[in-house]
Design a protein around this motif. Sequence first.
Motif, PDB file in Angstrom:
ATOM      1  N   ILE A  54       0.842  -1.201   0.000  1.00  0.00           N
ATOM      2  CA  ILE A  54       0.000   0.000   0.000  1.00  0.00           C
ATOM      3  C   ILE A  54       0.873   1.244   0.000  1.00  0.00           C
ATOM      4  N   ALA A  55       1.931   1.234   0.829  1.00  0.00           N
ATOM      5  CA  ALA A  55       2.830   2.388   0.881  1.00  0.00           C
ATOM      6  C   ALA A  55       3.437   2.667  -0.483  1.00  0.00           C
ATOM      7  N   ALA A  62       0.138   8.995  -5.729  1.00  0.00           N
ATOM      8  CA  ALA A  62       0.138  10.408  -5.363  1.00  0.00           C
ATOM      9  C   ALA A  62       1.068  11.202  -6.271  1.00  0.00           C
ATOM     10  N   GLY A  63       2.190  10.593  -6.643  1.00  0.00           N
ATOM     11  CA  GLY A  63       3.104  11.262  -7.551  1.00  0.00           C
ATOM     12  C   GLY A  63       2.532  11.464  -8.938  1.00  0.00           C
ATOM     13  N   SER A  64       1.526  10.649  -9.299  1.00  0.00           N
ATOM     14  CA  SER A  64       0.944  10.767 -10.641  1.00  0.00           C
ATOM     15  C   SER A  64      -0.236  11.730 -10.703  1.00  0.00           C
ATOM     16  N   VAL A  93     -13.969   9.841  -2.647  1.00  0.00           N
ATOM     17  CA  VAL A  93     -12.572  10.150  -2.345  1.00  0.00           C
ATOM     18  C   VAL A  93     -11.863  10.669  -3.600  1.00  0.00           C
ATOM     19  N   LEU A  94     -12.165  10.049  -4.731  1.00  0.00           N
ATOM     20  CA  LEU A  94     -11.564  10.519  -5.978  1.00  0.00           C
ATOM     21  C   LEU A  94     -11.988  11.954  -6.291  1.00  0.00           C
ATOM     22  N   GLU A 120      -1.832  11.703  -0.353  1.00  0.00           N
ATOM     23  CA  GLU A 120      -1.290  10.424   0.100  1.00  0.00           C
ATOM     24  C   GLU A 120      -2.136   9.845   1.235  1.00  0.00           C
ATOM     25  N   GLU A 121      -2.565  10.693   2.149  1.00  0.00           N
ATOM     26  CA  GLU A 121      -3.412  10.217   3.249  1.00  0.00           C
ATOM     27  C   GLU A 121      -4.714   9.627   2.719  1.00  0.00           C
ATOM     28  N   LEU A 122      -5.343  10.311   1.777  1.00  0.00           N
ATOM     29  CA  LEU A 122      -6.601   9.823   1.213  1.00  0.00           C
ATOM     30  C   LEU A 122      -6.403   8.501   0.482  1.00  0.00           C
ATOM     31  N   LEU A 123      -5.364   8.430  -0.335  1.00  0.00           N
ATOM     32  CA  LEU A 123      -5.113   7.202  -1.092  1.00  0.00           C
ATOM     33  C   LEU A 123      -4.787   6.042  -0.164  1.00  0.00           C
ATOM     34  N   ARG A 124      -4.004   6.306   0.880  1.00  0.00           N
ATOM     35  CA  ARG A 124      -3.636   5.230   1.808  1.00  0.00           C
ATOM     36  C   ARG A 124      -4.886   4.675   2.489  1.00  0.00           C
TER      37      ARG A 124
END
Length: 879
Positions: A54-55, A62-64, A93-94, A120-124
Amino acid sequence: MRVWFRPGCAWGDVFGPGCRNPWKASALNPYGIRAGAGRAGRTNRGQDLLESEIASLVTALAGSVLTDAWTSVVRPRLVALWRREGRGQDERVLAELEELRSAAAGSAAGDRDGAVERMEELLRSMLGAFLAEQSALAAEVRELRAAATVPAARPPARIAVLLDVDGYENNEQLLRDMGAAWEAGRATAGPTLLFLWGARGVGRTALAERFLLAHRGEFAGGPELRAVLAKDASGRLPDPMAVLEGWFHDLHVPAQEVPADPAARVREFRHVTAEGPVFVLLEDATLASQIDPLLPDSPDGLVVITSTAPMRDLVVRFHAKPFKVKPLERPHSRSLLVNAGGLAAYQARHERAIGQVLDVCQGNPLFLRIAAAQMVFDLPHSIEDFAAALSDPDPGARLGAFDMDDRAGAELFGSGYRELRRRAPDAALIYRCVGLHPTPEFDADVVRAMVPGLGDAARTKALRALMDVGLAERVADDTYRMAGGLVHAHAAESARADMPREEREAVKRRWIQYYVDLVERYDAGLSPRYRYDPAGAYAAYPRVGQAEQDAVVADLTRRRQTLLIAVRTAYEAGRADPWAYEAAWRMPQGMWTFLMRCGFHTDWIELYEVACEAALECGDLLALARMRYGLGFAHLDRWSVVSGDPPAAREQFEQALDLVRPRADRPEGSPEEREGRRRTWSSVLEGLGILERKLGNASEALGHFAAARAALDGIDHPRGLALIALHRGPVHTLLGRYDEAAAELLSAEEQFLALSDTFNAAKARARYGEARLAAGHPAQALASFDQAVAAMSHPRDAHTRAQVLLTRGDLLRERGELPRARTDWTEAAGLFRAVNSSSRAQEADRRLADWPAPDGTDDADGSDTSDGSDDPDGTGATG
């Protein structure tokens, strides 16, 4: 069992921050494995693996978000996945991510960092919840990472800033002169050599890459080969033979086709590069003797050599055209600094401060880029503050390791480091730790290992801060490089000055342990061979599929130089901390399969020489026997008579035998140790059998193979027994014992089929055909060759299939079936070319030329089977 190797990844993107290192860090070490512990000392790998994946995914996704990949690929795939699984909450969330994306696009750098952290927090949270419920879809989600990190078509990252910034106008004439020299050189018989020399940081390599980029169309389809010839961190110059081995691998020349003797190896390299364009970049050359073996033979070849010294031998011996790369002139220095730092609107009001910075940078592009990176924030105040800091440098600046010509750079690096200590202490800590790392290039996961207390978000932010001040740059998704060797040296000086010795040693221990775990995990994925494993490390690692294996080999190839230095560093560390001696033999053991597959014999021999010394220091006789065996097998596999490989292999095998030979005064040890000695005894005898077979001593070889098989009595090792049978069959054929040969090879085929090893089963069938042919039964031989060819259908079998086709074609011609023979030879030539085996392809071409079709038209529709190892894993009979 969960497999963490992601298929389909590129060479620079094998695993993310968590996937390369798939377990939680702890105070014990980066992976939660207690030193010296067996399976009982391990953590729950399943959950830890999931969290680390996940990390990795979060970092990449997030980088994309701020790139076109998010809009065109990643977001549509996420939406489709959530809708298919009925997860409307994730679409919300998206939507929030889209709002953050819009806000970040127009934000200043600091605000943008905050937005990315929130993303990053949301995606995690989103991915963690989804995978907890839908673990079976982990592979599908994992593929999103590949979509997020597909590189766009663009110049190499390391020179992008040079192309986007004005200030190199004073080198335009130099570039034109280089172009004219190349055009003149192409009219000669050999390659053109251009020699760029100048001070460190002045842009020699960048200029070479700029030239290549401008002429890339003229090199279309040709290889680009590179090597760094400077001394490494341990003070050793690279061996040109090791460089050539790496280039043969880059050129996809099969390892078994690379000649063993140095002179023949050089000739083969020149043969492979004799036609068409080829670009060679040799950085930081020190001696002219390094250059000669690395020169191609194509008149369309271009060799660019860089150095800090004039190296007149290059001009006299090799007729290289010299070009001195000078510092930038004042107007161009100003242009680079102003454009890179975004200072155009402020230069009139801050002329004096900008002039002070230019004075310190002395026209050095590296220094100017780093200065610009440190001035770009908090304009215009940062201009005056930075100039003041340079005019009154820190009295504790780390200048001890620098020549006078480099002192200005050290002051600039020190300014960036002090800024990190003030506003980003985590980044300053990473800077010091990377200074202790063996090479300037490093991955995010080794940073995690060296600084285990930092979480993913904090580590990402710290790495970003390191890049913000110009001291590091990102070269791939999770791979970074210090901005130059001088920066790496300054980081090392800073570590020595600002970290207690105990802390420095702890950091070194962590990165050494990281590389031990990395190569052992990778080796377990590549091969099931036996390893001596007193720490119990291999038991939990799974074997992986072919696609994942290709990715593993690519990643190890990328890290090759780092791993070499890591082994030497571990051995040196053992003098003060004996635990490191074990690491210094475990790393080479974990690289066996990789080194053998790629044909990196120079590294293999060097690493195992260090491993033998380390095992001796450990006082572990079985470890020493395994390392002696490995060193002997490296000589055996290379088999350079000129370099003395046959006697060297025999010497190491005999010493290994003496170490495991049963003796009354030697304790029996545990059951595992007793089995390890017997397996080693069998392996060494097998190696001696191969050695005698290569020397033409068939009877002695057969005796060694028989003893190797007897040593396995009572040990459950069917693969080892099958390989010994595969070895024994051809030796019986050499002795004229055709029935015994047939029995051994049919037995080997049956044993391999029971192990689902269709490749070696087909090889046994082909050798059975050779035995029947030697016995005077061509019809039986032909039927066996038919079966072998039909079984070798996988692309990775192409080279061996081509050899069998060549042999079958010869038999068909002798039987008067020339059209079928030509069909086989034609297919063999195509397969050999497909795997870059040009010399073997020419063998097939000669047959086609010597035996044309009867009516003058080509009617084609479409040897020994192996001179190398019978085992693509490099296991031997017992490893």
